[in-house]
Design a protein around this motif. Sequence first.
Motif, PDB file in Angstrom:
ATOM      1  N   ARG A  47       0.877  -1.146  -0.263  1.00  0.00           N
ATOM      2  CA  ARG A  47      -0.032  -0.050   0.100  1.00  0.00           C
ATOM      3  C   ARG A  47       0.821   1.189  -0.246  1.00  0.00           C
ATOM      4  N   GLN A  48       0.467   2.495  -0.570  1.00  0.00           N
ATOM      5  CA  GLN A  48       0.892   3.603  -0.467  1.00  0.00           C
ATOM      6  C   GLN A  48       0.236   4.585   0.281  1.00  0.00           C
ATOM      7  N   PRO A  49       1.167   5.261   1.429  1.00  0.00           N
ATOM      8  CA  PRO A  49       0.353   5.969   2.296  1.00  0.00           C
ATOM      9  C   PRO A  49      -0.227   7.311   1.927  1.00  0.00           C
ATOM     10  N   SER A  50      -1.202   7.711   2.321  1.00  0.00           N
ATOM     11  CA  SER A  50      -1.723   9.020   2.277  1.00  0.00           C
ATOM     12  C   SER A  50      -0.861  10.186   2.872  1.00  0.00           C
ATOM     13  N   LEU A  51      -1.124  11.397   2.593  1.00  0.00           N
ATOM     14  CA  LEU A  51      -0.291  12.555   2.841  1.00  0.00           C
ATOM     15  C   LEU A  51      -0.325  12.355   4.502  1.00  0.00           C
ATOM     16  N   PRO A  52      -1.518  12.719   4.980  1.00  0.00           N
ATOM     17  CA  PRO A  52      -1.763  12.623   6.449  1.00  0.00           C
ATOM     18  C   PRO A  52      -0.974  11.419   7.314  1.00  0.00           C
ATOM     19  N   VAL A  53      -0.966  10.139   6.457  1.00  0.00           N
ATOM     20  CA  VAL A  53      -0.365   9.108   7.253  1.00  0.00           C
ATOM     21  C   VAL A  53       1.077   9.353   7.131  1.00  0.00           C
ATOM     22  N   LEU A  54       1.622   9.801   6.042  1.00  0.00           N
ATOM     23  CA  LEU A  54       3.036   9.925   5.864  1.00  0.00           C
ATOM     24  C   LEU A  54       3.737  11.006   6.784  1.00  0.00           C
ATOM     25  N   LEU A  55       2.640  12.034   7.018  1.00  0.00           N
ATOM     26  CA  LEU A  55       3.332  13.283   8.033  1.00  0.00           C
ATOM     27  C   LEU A  55       3.156  12.695   9.128  1.00  0.00           C
ATOM     28  N   SER A  56       2.240  11.822   9.880  1.00  0.00           N
ATOM     29  CA  SER A  56       2.147  11.237  11.302  1.00  0.00           C
ATOM     30  C   SER A  56       3.341  10.255  11.326  1.00  0.00           C
ATOM     31  N   LEU A  57       3.709   9.466  10.455  1.00  0.00           N
ATOM     32  CA  LEU A  57       5.014   8.423  10.404  1.00  0.00           C
ATOM     33  C   LEU A  57       6.182   9.298  10.630  1.00  0.00           C
ATOM     34  N   ARG A  59       6.618  12.290  11.519  1.00  0.00           N
ATOM     35  CA  ARG A  59       6.932  12.925  13.272  1.00  0.00           C
ATOM     36  C   ARG A  59       6.947  12.022  14.295  1.00  0.00           C
ATOM     37  N   LEU A  60       6.328  10.656  13.983  1.00  0.00           N
ATOM     38  CA  LEU A  60       6.553   9.772  14.989  1.00  0.00           C
ATOM     39  C   LEU A  60       7.949   9.061  14.929  1.00  0.00           C
ATOM     40  N   TYR A  61       8.689   9.003  13.903  1.00  0.00           N
ATOM     41  CA  TYR A  61       9.962   8.600  13.969  1.00  0.00           C
ATOM     42  C   TYR A  61      10.856   9.704  13.792  1.00  0.00           C
ATOM     43  N   GLY A  62      10.621  11.037  14.234  1.00  0.00           N
ATOM     44  CA  GLY A  62      11.557  11.994  14.189  1.00  0.00           C
ATOM     45  C   GLY A  62      12.355  12.106  12.787  1.00  0.00           C
ATOM     46  N   ALA A  63      11.556  12.052  11.696  1.00  0.00           N
ATOM     47  CA  ALA A  63      12.237  12.063  10.460  1.00  0.00           C
ATOM     48  C   ALA A  63      11.566  13.142   9.677  1.00  0.00           C
ATOM     49  N   THR A  64      11.898  13.149   8.415  1.00  0.00           N
ATOM     50  CA  THR A  64      11.179  14.364   7.434  1.00  0.00           C
ATOM     51  C   THR A  64      10.500  13.493   6.544  1.00  0.00           C
ATOM     52  N   TYR A  95       3.119  11.371  -4.918  1.00  0.00           N
ATOM     53  CA  TYR A  95       4.007  12.559  -4.469  1.00  0.00           C
ATOM     54  C   TYR A  95       4.867  12.849  -5.199  1.00  0.00           C
ATOM     55  N   ARG A  96       5.247  14.120  -5.317  1.00  0.00           N
ATOM     56  CA  ARG A  96       6.556  14.502  -5.844  1.00  0.00           C
ATOM     57  C   ARG A  96       7.007  15.829  -4.871  1.00  0.00           C
ATOM     58  N   ARG A  97       8.385  15.782  -4.696  1.00  0.00           N
ATOM     59  CA  ARG A  97       9.126  16.794  -4.094  1.00  0.00           C
ATOM     60  C   ARG A  97       8.856  18.174  -4.718  1.00  0.00           C
ATOM     61  N   ALA A  98       8.446  19.369  -4.000  1.00  0.00           N
ATOM     62  CA  ALA A  98       8.456  20.621  -4.704  1.00  0.00           C
ATOM     63  C   ALA A  98       9.396  21.662  -3.840  1.00  0.00           C
ATOM     64  N   GLY A  99       9.920  21.063  -2.835  1.00  0.00           N
ATOM     65  CA  GLY A  99      10.998  21.894  -2.138  1.00  0.00           C
ATOM     66  C   GLY A  99      12.495  21.245  -1.688  1.00  0.00           C
ATOM     67  N   ALA A 100      13.171  21.975  -1.111  1.00  0.00           N
ATOM     68  CA  ALA A 100      14.422  21.218  -0.458  1.00  0.00           C
ATOM     69  C   ALA A 100      14.295  20.416   0.542  1.00  0.00           C
ATOM     70  N   PRO A 101      14.937  19.204   0.631  1.00  0.00           N
ATOM     71  CA  PRO A 101      14.896  18.456   1.822  1.00  0.00           C
ATOM     72  C   PRO A 101      15.421  19.087   3.080  1.00  0.00           C
ATOM     73  N   GLY A 102      15.216  18.620   4.208  1.00  0.00           N
ATOM     74  CA  GLY A 102      15.970  19.229   5.500  1.00  0.00           C
ATOM     75  C   GLY A 102      15.787  20.713   5.776  1.00  0.00           C
TER      76      GLY A 102
END
Length: 200
Positions: A47-57, A59-64, A95-102
């Motif tokens: 499965r591919q996560p939705s945006l809210p799920v991706l954001l929650s994970l 934050r949960l893992y302290g990642a971007t 998804y496709r990145r639209a800004g710089a990471p980090g």
Amino acid sequence: MTTEEELPGLGPRLREHRQSSRLTLEAAAARAGLSPAYLSRLETGRRQPSLPVLLSLARLYGATVAGLLGEQPGAPDPVIRGGEIEPSRTGGWGYRRAGAPGMAMQALRVQIPPGLQDAVVRVHAGEEWLHVTKGRLRLTLGQEHHFLEAGDSAQFDSLTPHQFAAESADGVEMLFVHTLLQSPASDLCLPAPAVSRTAP
């Protein structure tokens, strides 16, 4: 096309971040407001996560989000080139990145397939801004439903319970920016209320 082809390595990265956080599948799923079975499908690429799920994970893992999507750290390029968002054949969001990471603000181009939304309403610290570029979006903020057409934008405090869904037959494409604020509230979610399909 498989989910792994669309987001290479996302499943293993989710599993690696969970294990690095010393969380069992059940504990991580509970904190993110997901079922263990659904999180397992994300980690195995079924499965591919939705945006809210991706954001929650993230934050949960302290990642971007960029990190979960496999963006390599380094000096950010101020120019982000365009390109097509490949539609998912597994019912997931694109998804496709639209800004710089980090960076403190994370920007994404997001594609929401028609008839798809999350089973939970998200609540977390930070701010969110979105701009619909194609289709019709239903944005639920608290008890209010807002219907955005192409060209419309919205900005809100992420502590307001929120949920996204595509209202148009071809789905929705939007630009999405969120801040990376961390707080204990980042793990909160609420049961999804019944959603009216009728515009106000």
